[in-house]
Scaffold this active site. Structure first.
Site, short mmCIF file in Angstrom:
data_model
loop_
_atom_site.label_atom_id
_atom_site.label_comp_id
_atom_site.label_asym_id
_atom_site.label_seq_id
_atom_site.Cartn_x
_atom_site.Cartn_y
_atom_site.Cartn_z
CE LYS A 1 -3.71 -0.78 2.32
NZ LYS A 1 -4.24 -1.23 3.60
NE ARG B 1 -6.75 2.15 4.55
CZ ARG B 1 -7.22 2.18 3.31
NH1 ARG B 1 -6.79 3.07 2.45
NH2 ARG B 1 -8.10 1.29 2.91
N GLY C 1 -6.48 -10.41 7.36
CA GLY C 1 -6.22 -10.90 8.72
C GLY C 1 -5.40 -9.90 9.50
CG MET D 1 -5.21 -3.10 13.12
SD MET D 1 -4.25 -1.75 13.75
CE MET D 1 -4.60 -0.52 12.52
NE ARG E 1 -6.12 -4.61 -3.15
CZ ARG E 1 -6.61 -4.98 -1.99
NH1 ARG E 1 -5.80 -5.26 -1.00
NH2 ARG E 1 -7.90 -5.07 -1.80
CG HIS F 1 -7.10 -45.02 -3.67
ND1 HIS F 1 -8.42 -45.07 -4.07
CD2 HIS F 1 -6.42 -45.81 -4.54
CE1 HIS F 1 -8.53 -45.86 -5.12
NE2 HIS F 1 -7.32 -46.32 -5.43
CB SER G 1 10.70 -42.55 -16.49
OG SER G 1 9.59 -41.76 -16.10
CB CYS H 1 6.19 -40.89 -15.06
SG CYS H 1 6.96 -42.32 -14.29
CE1 TYR I 1 8.75 -38.53 -19.62
CE2 TYR I 1 10.70 -38.74 -21.00
CZ TYR I 1 9.79 -39.30 -20.13
OH TYR I 1 9.90 -40.59 -19.75
C1 PEP Z 1 6.11 -43.53 -9.10
O1 PEP Z 1 6.48 -44.31 -8.24
O2 PEP Z 1 6.39 -42.31 -9.08
C2 PEP Z 1 5.30 -43.99 -10.22
C3 PEP Z 1 5.00 -43.18 -11.22
O3 PEP Z 1 4.81 -45.24 -10.14
P1 PEP Z 1 3.52 -45.62 -9.27
O4 PEP Z 1 2.90 -44.36 -8.80
O5 PEP Z 1 2.64 -46.37 -10.20
O6 PEP Z 1 4.12 -46.45 -8.22
#
Ligand code: PEP
Ligand code: MG
Length: 869
Positions: free
Chosen positions: A24, A93, A102, A104, A337, A453, A748, A816, A836
């Protein structure tokens, strides 16, 4: 603290920016220096706040410095602080470097006392205004500085209005307000045991102290923790000469946006309230009018406001959220802002500002919060709808869904088949519920965290999920769900909002996903800037098609275990597991092969021309057998017992399975290469197949499995191009990556398992248990299953990259695990030099954007900045 300077006038350059002056204060200084009409004033710096926190007291010299700046303000305004005839009044202020609800609230009209109020009435010829200002000061000061419950003041105000038979504060007359001032002073005295401080300097010192103290109030601490704002930033304090919106009908106050904060469309969006002071607009006591109404009432001020909006947007090169006051027809800006906005508005504004030449494409890309894109990929609840929330849980997977309550996966499947929309409501979900989750529109669980899960699977499917919902309980026997105190039956309709974690009773209107031209434009630009490729984790042709739509450049993980489930397969898989010898197993696998081959063909076709990484079977075999109590016969019961493991996560799974039962992996490799060949023959182009072995920790494991892979591939489809590689998901694999790389065409990173094994955390046992404790008690500041633990898991990855590439410079590298779809982790993968990232289809746009932002940050072209700071 000699030499330390704590106070800056708005027209004095400080070079400290937001860090020193707060958002501010920096804005007010910048606007002043730009020549925008801003009331005069000064900022007490965050340095002063930090000194206050260290010493638990106002730092030496600060009071003197404030006094000097008040003197300057007096000189400039021609009024004196505490003058009994025509007093100088100020507002106080808080303002931290990042906007932080949150903290004053403001105190207005500071400087008034019993005598000065009479002087103000005389000098303005407006008794009503003077006493209205004083009663506001008494209330705000009482609440904010002395912690008096605001209801006491509010109740008295309502009583007076009721006594007079009026609705609006502005209908009260001078005498009413005079009486209210007396009543408020009594409340103040009653609550604090002393009279309201009459010395303006004492008022000011106590107000400044209250701002500093509010930095550490619990609301502010919670907000900081939730938004990862460091505790030691401190807040600045702004002391500003009052301008009055409550002087009559040619005065007023308002807020406006330079573009529509929910759509990003150009225009003037805002609200204005005549004859009112700042807090009235926010408090909702009177209904503000659209800002356009100023055009007739206060045409000159309105004209000036429009010009100023354009000017501020040009200057800041971003959408602004502006607070202003008009005093006797004269406009003053109180704050500007960067405006908070929806994801749709952020994209629209970024694209139009680029078209207008205001910002570059790089800046446009850097400005979008990758995490917010999710909002656009799913149906949403109308953000402006006023709804009653029945229960609240975690925003586990975005999007809104509405449907009938079902309590088990089988009913979900049945009812969905019959054409009904259902929401699966469970204490928590397990892999056994998967068919119900597929069938349901959305999932609501009572237990579980962001990586439970239910949450992980729902995100993977792009399905709304609210997990860990408070105030929900299930009675499976009675077929009822209690939701925030209301008992509902199976079959009753509810709506869940996985983007906010809210749960509603009944059907709520949804707005469709908003992938539009702006979305495509900004992501198209992002693609031009990024170096990392983005793939998707998918197991079916349908999901592969979806992933392509979102811009995936291949599949980084196709988990094949799903191909072992399903009505037609599970009995065959169980037969294979139950077989007495290899021959028996081979016979069953022979029947599975064509089914898997056709699955692979579907995926290869959907991903024509792009790489597809297929991971061979990973989970332990007992996952395919029923619970012991449901065993068909004794033999099965014994087999279940024999396969039981104390720690399945560390048990007979992954490549261990492939080595002990080579016929399973042989069948899979055969199905893959046959499928690839078939697609090649049909389409003239072979898919880019990458065969991946899970959970490798030893060179010898991969050496043998590569041999198996090559042998079967040569046998089945000689000359077919393919790669053979491994997941890196064990610390040992990272450490011995050079040896393992000898046998791998690619790595990977499976960071789900790598996080479990590096930290020694079993994910299912951590979340909702000790990990929740760790996060709540600051042992950890982030969930390592959501954002990569850079210091631990990240270092292991770096080691693996260095060692792997030391023997094979062109080793292809990807990730992955779930982290491949999280912005900070994507940035880390960019820095590591991976080729990737791969994530669930609905996170592909996020990953594209995050990858671009990482590349832009590296080149220094643009840095991601959050709006509203
Ligand atoms: C991992 O372990 O990161 C993975 C991609 O395999 P999963 O989640 O299937 O164990
Ligand atoms: Mg794994």
């Amino acid at each position: 603290m000699a030499g330390n300077r704590y106070v800056y006038d708005f027209d004095e350059p400080s070079s400290g920016g937001k860090e020193l002056l707060g958002g501010k204060g920096a804005g007010l200084a910048e606007m002043t220096q730009l020549g925008v009409p801003v009331p005069a004033g000064f900022t007490i710096t965050t340095d002063a706040c930090r000194a206050f926190m260290a010493a638990h007291d106002i730092p030496d010299g600060l009071e003197e410095e404030v006094a000097e700046h008040i003197a300057r303000l007096e000189e400039r305004s021609g009024k004196r602080f505490g003058d009994v005839n025509d007093p100088l009044l100020v507002s106080v202020r808080s303002g931290a470097a990042v906007s932080m609800p949150g903290m004053m609230d403001s105190i207005l009209n500071l400087g008034l006392n019993d005598q000065a109020v009479a002087g103000l009435a005389r000098s303005t010829g407006n008794d009503r205004f003077a006493y209205d200002s004083y009663r506001r000061l008494l209330q705000m000061f009482g609440e904010v500085v002395d912690g008096i419950d605001g209801h006491r003041f509010e109740r008295r105000l309502s009583d007076v209005k009721q006594g007079k038979g009026v609705q609006q504060d502005s209908d009260l007359e001078a005498d009413d307000l005079r009486a209210l001032v007396d009543a408020f002073k009594t409340i103040y005295e009653d609550e604090t045991g002393r009279g309201f401080p009459q010395d303006p300097r004492e008022q000011l010192t106590r107000a400044v102290r209250a701002v500093f103290e509010s930095w550490d109030n619990p609301r502010a601490q919670v907000y900081r923790r939730a938004h990862e704002i460091p505790d030691d930033l401190g807040t600045a304090v702004n002391v500003v000469q009052m301008v009055f919106g409550n002087k009559g009908e040619s005065s007023g106050t308002g807020v406006c946006f330079t573009r529509d904060p929910s759509t990003g469309e150009q225009g003037h969006y805002g609200e204005f309230l005549a004859n009112a002071q700042g807090e009235d607009v926010v408090a909702g006591i009177r209904t503000p009018q659209p800002v356009e109404t100023m055009k007739d009432q206060l045409p000159e001020a309105f004209e000036q406001l429009l010009e100023t909006m354009v000017r501020l947007e040009r200057h800041y090169r971003d959408m602004q959220d502006i607070e202003f006051t008009v005093e006797d027809g004269k406009l003053f800006l109180l704050q500007t802002r960067s405006a908070k906005r929806t994801a749709a508005a952020a994209l629209k504004a970024a694209v139009s500002m680029t078209d207008e030449g205001l910002i570059t494409r790089e800046e446009a890309v850097a400005r979008i919060d990758p995490g917010a894109l999710d909002q656009l990929l799913h149906p949403m609840i109308d953000p402006s709808a006023q709804l009653e929330v029945a229960a609240k849980g975690l925003n586990a997977s975005p999007g809104a869904a509405c449907g009938r309550i079902v309590l088990d996966a089988d009913s979900a499947e049945e009812r969905a088949k019959a054409g009904e929309n259902v929401i699966l409501v469970r204490w928590e979900t397990t892999p056994d519920d998967i068919h119900g989750m597929i069938a349901a529109q959305g999932i609501l669980t009572v237990h579980g965290g962001m990586t439970s899960h239910a949450a992980v699977v729902a995100r993977g499917m792009g399905k709304p999920c609210v997990a860990g919902a408070d105030g929900v309980s299930i009675d499976t026997d009675a077929g009822t769900v209690t939701l925030g105190g209301r008992k509902l039956d199976e079959g009753d309709t509810i709506t869940i909002d996985g983007g906010t974690g809210r749960v509603f009773v009944g059907a709520v209107e949804l707005v469709p996903p908003q992938i539009n031209e702006d979305f495509e434009t900004v992501l198209g630009w992002a693609d031009d800037f990024r170096r990392l490729k983005v793939r998707a984790n998918v197991d079916t042709p349908e999901d592969a098609a979806k992933a392509r739509e979102f811009g995936a450049q291949g599949i980084g993980l196709c988990r094949t275990e799903h191909m072992f489930f399903g009505e037609d397969r599970l009995p065959v898989v169980q037969e294979m597991i139950m077989a007495d010898d290899e021959q028996g197993r081979r016979a069953a696998l022979e029947r599975l092969l064509p089914m898997q081959q056709s699955d692979f063909e579907g995926i290869f076709e959907a991903m024509a021309g792009l790489p597809v990484t297929i991971r061979l079977l990973d989970p332990p075999l007992h996952e395919f057998l029923p619970d012991e109590s449901q065993a068909r016969d004794d033999k099965m019961r014994q087999r279940i017992r024999a396969l039981r493991e104390a720690n399945p996560m560390l048990g007979t799974r992954g490549c261990r399975l492939g080595l002990m039962f080579p016929e399973i992996y042989e069948m899979q490799v055969r199905a893959i290469v046959r499928g690839a060949r078939a697609v090649q023959e049909r389409n003239g182009e072979a898919p880019l197949v990458e065969i991946m072995h899970p959970l490798v920790g030893f060179e010898e494991e991969l050496r043998r499995l590569r041999e198996l892979t090559v042998r079967v591939a040569e046998e089945e489809a000689p000359g077919l191009p393919y790669l053979c590689g491994t997941m890196i998901e064990l610390p040992r694999a990272c450490v011995r990556a050079d040896e393992i790389a000898e046998h791998a065409d690619f790595f990977s990173f499976g960071t789900n398992d790598l996080t479990q094994t590096a930290l020694g955390f079993s994910r299912d046992d951590a979340e909702g248990k000790f990990l929740t404790y760790y996060l709540e008690h600051d042992v950890l500041d982030r969930n390592p299953f959501e954002t990569l633990d850079l210091a631990g898991v990240g270092e292991l990855m770096q080691l693996a990259v260095e060692r792997g590439r030391s023997v094979k410079a062109d080793l292809k590298l990807g990730i992955c695990g779930e982290h491949g779809g999280e912005a900070k982790s994507v940035a880390f993968c960019h820095d590591l030099g991976l080729d990737y990232v791969s994530c669930s289809p609905y996170r592909v746009p996020l990953a594209r954007l995050a990858a671009a932002q990482a590349a832009l940050a590296e080149s220094g072209a643009a840095q991601y900045v959050t709006a509203g700071g």
